[in-house]
Design a protein around this motif. Sequence first.
Motif, mmCIF file in Angstrom:
data_model
loop_
_atom_site.group_PDB
_atom_site.id
_atom_site.type_symbol
_atom_site.label_atom_id
_atom_site.label_comp_id
_atom_site.label_asym_id
_atom_site.label_seq_id
_atom_site.Cartn_x
_atom_site.Cartn_y
_atom_site.Cartn_z
ATOM 1 N N LEU A 1 34.673 -69.480 -27.729
ATOM 2 C CA LEU A 1 33.645 -69.467 -26.694
ATOM 3 C C LEU A 1 32.247 -69.392 -27.291
ATOM 4 O O LEU A 1 31.320 -70.047 -26.808
ATOM 5 C CB LEU A 1 33.866 -68.272 -25.756
ATOM 6 N N LYS A 2 32.088 -68.620 -28.353
ATOM 7 C CA LYS A 2 30.770 -68.511 -29.003
ATOM 8 C C LYS A 2 30.321 -69.858 -29.552
ATOM 9 O O LYS A 2 29.155 -70.247 -29.400
ATOM 10 C CB LYS A 2 30.818 -67.458 -30.113
ATOM 11 N N ASP A 3 31.253 -70.564 -30.191
ATOM 12 C CA ASP A 3 30.924 -71.889 -30.733
ATOM 13 C C ASP A 3 30.582 -72.877 -29.616
ATOM 14 O O ASP A 3 29.628 -73.661 -29.727
ATOM 15 C CB ASP A 3 32.102 -72.427 -31.555
ATOM 16 N N LEU B 1 38.110 -73.397 -20.524
ATOM 17 C CA LEU B 1 37.235 -72.337 -21.048
ATOM 18 C C LEU B 1 37.800 -70.951 -20.744
ATOM 19 O O LEU B 1 37.603 -70.000 -21.503
ATOM 20 C CB LEU B 1 35.838 -72.436 -20.419
ATOM 21 N N THR B 2 38.530 -70.852 -19.629
ATOM 22 C CA THR B 2 39.028 -69.548 -19.180
ATOM 23 C C THR B 2 40.118 -68.984 -20.079
ATOM 24 O O THR B 2 40.448 -67.803 -19.967
ATOM 25 C CB THR B 2 39.566 -69.640 -17.744
ATOM 26 N N ILE B 3 40.699 -69.829 -20.968
ATOM 27 C CA ILE B 3 41.750 -69.323 -21.858
ATOM 28 C C ILE B 3 41.349 -69.415 -23.332
ATOM 29 O O ILE B 3 42.177 -69.206 -24.215
ATOM 30 C CB ILE B 3 43.078 -70.079 -21.635
ATOM 31 N N CYS B 4 40.087 -69.733 -23.601
ATOM 32 C CA CYS B 4 39.607 -69.817 -24.985
ATOM 33 C C CYS B 4 39.436 -68.423 -25.587
ATOM 34 O O CYS B 4 39.188 -67.446 -24.879
ATOM 35 C CB CYS B 4 38.276 -70.559 -25.049
ATOM 36 N N PHE C 1 27.967 -68.437 -18.192
ATOM 37 C CA PHE C 1 27.171 -67.207 -18.180
ATOM 38 C C PHE C 1 28.063 -65.987 -17.937
ATOM 39 O O PHE C 1 27.861 -64.923 -18.542
ATOM 40 C CB PHE C 1 26.072 -67.290 -17.114
ATOM 41 N N GLU C 2 29.030 -66.127 -17.046
ATOM 42 C CA GLU C 2 29.944 -65.014 -16.761
ATOM 43 C C GLU C 2 30.761 -64.657 -18.002
ATOM 44 O O GLU C 2 30.908 -63.469 -18.348
ATOM 45 C CB GLU C 2 30.874 -65.399 -15.611
ATOM 46 N N LEU C 3 31.310 -65.667 -18.680
ATOM 47 C CA LEU C 3 32.099 -65.430 -19.887
ATOM 48 C C LEU C 3 31.240 -64.830 -21.002
ATOM 49 O O LEU C 3 31.691 -63.936 -21.736
ATOM 50 C CB LEU C 3 32.730 -66.744 -20.361
ATOM 51 N N MET D 1 44.366 -61.776 -1.519
ATOM 52 C CA MET D 1 43.849 -61.855 -2.889
ATOM 53 C C MET D 1 42.353 -62.109 -2.830
ATOM 54 O O MET D 1 41.888 -62.897 -2.008
ATOM 55 C CB MET D 1 44.551 -62.995 -3.642
ATOM 56 N N THR D 2 41.618 -61.451 -3.680
ATOM 57 C CA THR D 2 40.170 -61.608 -3.700
ATOM 58 C C THR D 2 39.749 -62.509 -4.856
ATOM 59 O O THR D 2 40.115 -62.272 -6.006
ATOM 60 C CB THR D 2 39.469 -60.239 -3.834
ATOM 61 N N ILE D 3 39.012 -63.559 -4.531
ATOM 62 C CA ILE D 3 38.398 -64.403 -5.565
ATOM 63 C C ILE D 3 37.052 -63.760 -5.871
ATOM 64 O O ILE D 3 36.085 -63.901 -5.133
ATOM 65 C CB ILE D 3 38.198 -65.851 -5.059
ATOM 66 N N ASP D 4 36.973 -63.046 -6.975
ATOM 67 C CA ASP D 4 35.804 -62.220 -7.259
ATOM 68 C C ASP D 4 35.081 -62.595 -8.548
ATOM 69 O O ASP D 4 34.261 -61.824 -9.059
ATOM 70 C CB ASP D 4 36.210 -60.742 -7.319
ATOM 71 N N SER D 5 35.373 -63.773 -9.076
ATOM 72 C CA SER D 5 34.691 -64.216 -10.300
ATOM 73 C C SER D 5 34.754 -65.730 -10.395
ATOM 74 O O SER D 5 35.578 -66.380 -9.735
ATOM 75 C CB SER D 5 35.344 -63.592 -11.544
#
Length: 428
Positions: free
Chosen positions: A238-240, A230-233, A272-274, A341-345
Amino acid sequence: MPRTKKKNGRGGQHGNVQPFSDEDASIETLSHCSSFSDTASVADEGGEASEDTAQEDFQYKLKGFIDRTVDKSAKTRQGALDGLKTAMATRILCEFISERRMTITDSIERCLKKGKGEEQRAAASLACLLCIQLGSGIESEEVFKTLKPIFKNILADGSANIQARQAVATSLGLCTLVAEDDILDVHSTMECFENLFTRSYARKDGTCPLINPQTSQLHTNALLSWALLLTICTASQLKDIMCKHLPKLPRLLESEDVNMRIAAGETIALLFELARDMDSEFEFDDWDELCDKLNALATDCNKHRAKTDKRKQRSVFRDVLKAVEEADFQSETIRFGTERMTIDSWVRKRTYDAFREFVGSGMNYHLQANEFIRDVFELGPPMLVDSATMKAMKISRFERHLHNSAAFKARTKARSKFRDKRVDVGEF
């Protein structure tokens, strides 16, 4: 994407090769930063000659492992695959592997087709590590084009070994992220995953399908790989996907498997984030019902569930609930060498967890030295660290003991506040 090129020493002659041990891995993990330090640090360990000798010995073992992947004995092939996995997880071997990638790919293909169970599982994991070593480019694309049809056949074959299918579900996701060059093929792979995890959806009447634990783990792995892609769609994809799956994904929260519930919750938070990244005013029709479900899981006290499962579940779903209600994420800082490195999402977390699953304890080194992984997390080119800086970073055993003792005391005091206070009332 650019790939790390590290010059290796000359290889030795082939012969009887001892298995690659954890001790070898730890020694090599400590020594593979030679490209980031000057020769003064090497001199302390015996100079460049000793490093060259160690490098030759290491390559000698690797070549032996590659030869043994075609041995008649399944146990020998299994050991060879595991040895190569350990080496690729703990070192950057791009140049060495690039020269032998077709041989390694052929061995993986043979083990996937003719092997059974654990051998197929090891081969699938090795394929993923091979792509991580080669990075995003023509070489990894060629490897993946060879292995992708086999992966998909095993994944769709209900009669195949369940452990092999579980491993393939995970490896196919990350290999697609690294090496797939066509976004339409990414979507096709996602549909393969959908065909699996959707079978765990609760029915409309609220009842859950009867699924054994091994199959449930397969569906969980498929869902996590689907979430990774999903992270590279594209935005239109993503809408579909959201229209099709977001209303149904909450059904997975009814699963009896805690790992499936957690994977579903994290995937919902990711969606939800995307969605909010595309539209800050995004609204979900069944928002109230979803929040009630998430809140129930975040405060779950069902007696029929194990305490460890409930504790793990509550921790995750508190974060998921914040993500859905407040668009909030509990950030985490990863330290490696002199960097952090910060994992922020949720996007970054899913990507980091996917890579860490394969490289394990070698993740910090890959964050330091693997150009492809650094590019994925936008860390820039690898930093050069001289020997003086490396020495300054080390602390003595006594200082480490003092630090651990202080941390232990602080932890004990904090825990004591929450322990039950028992009063000895004596005898009457």
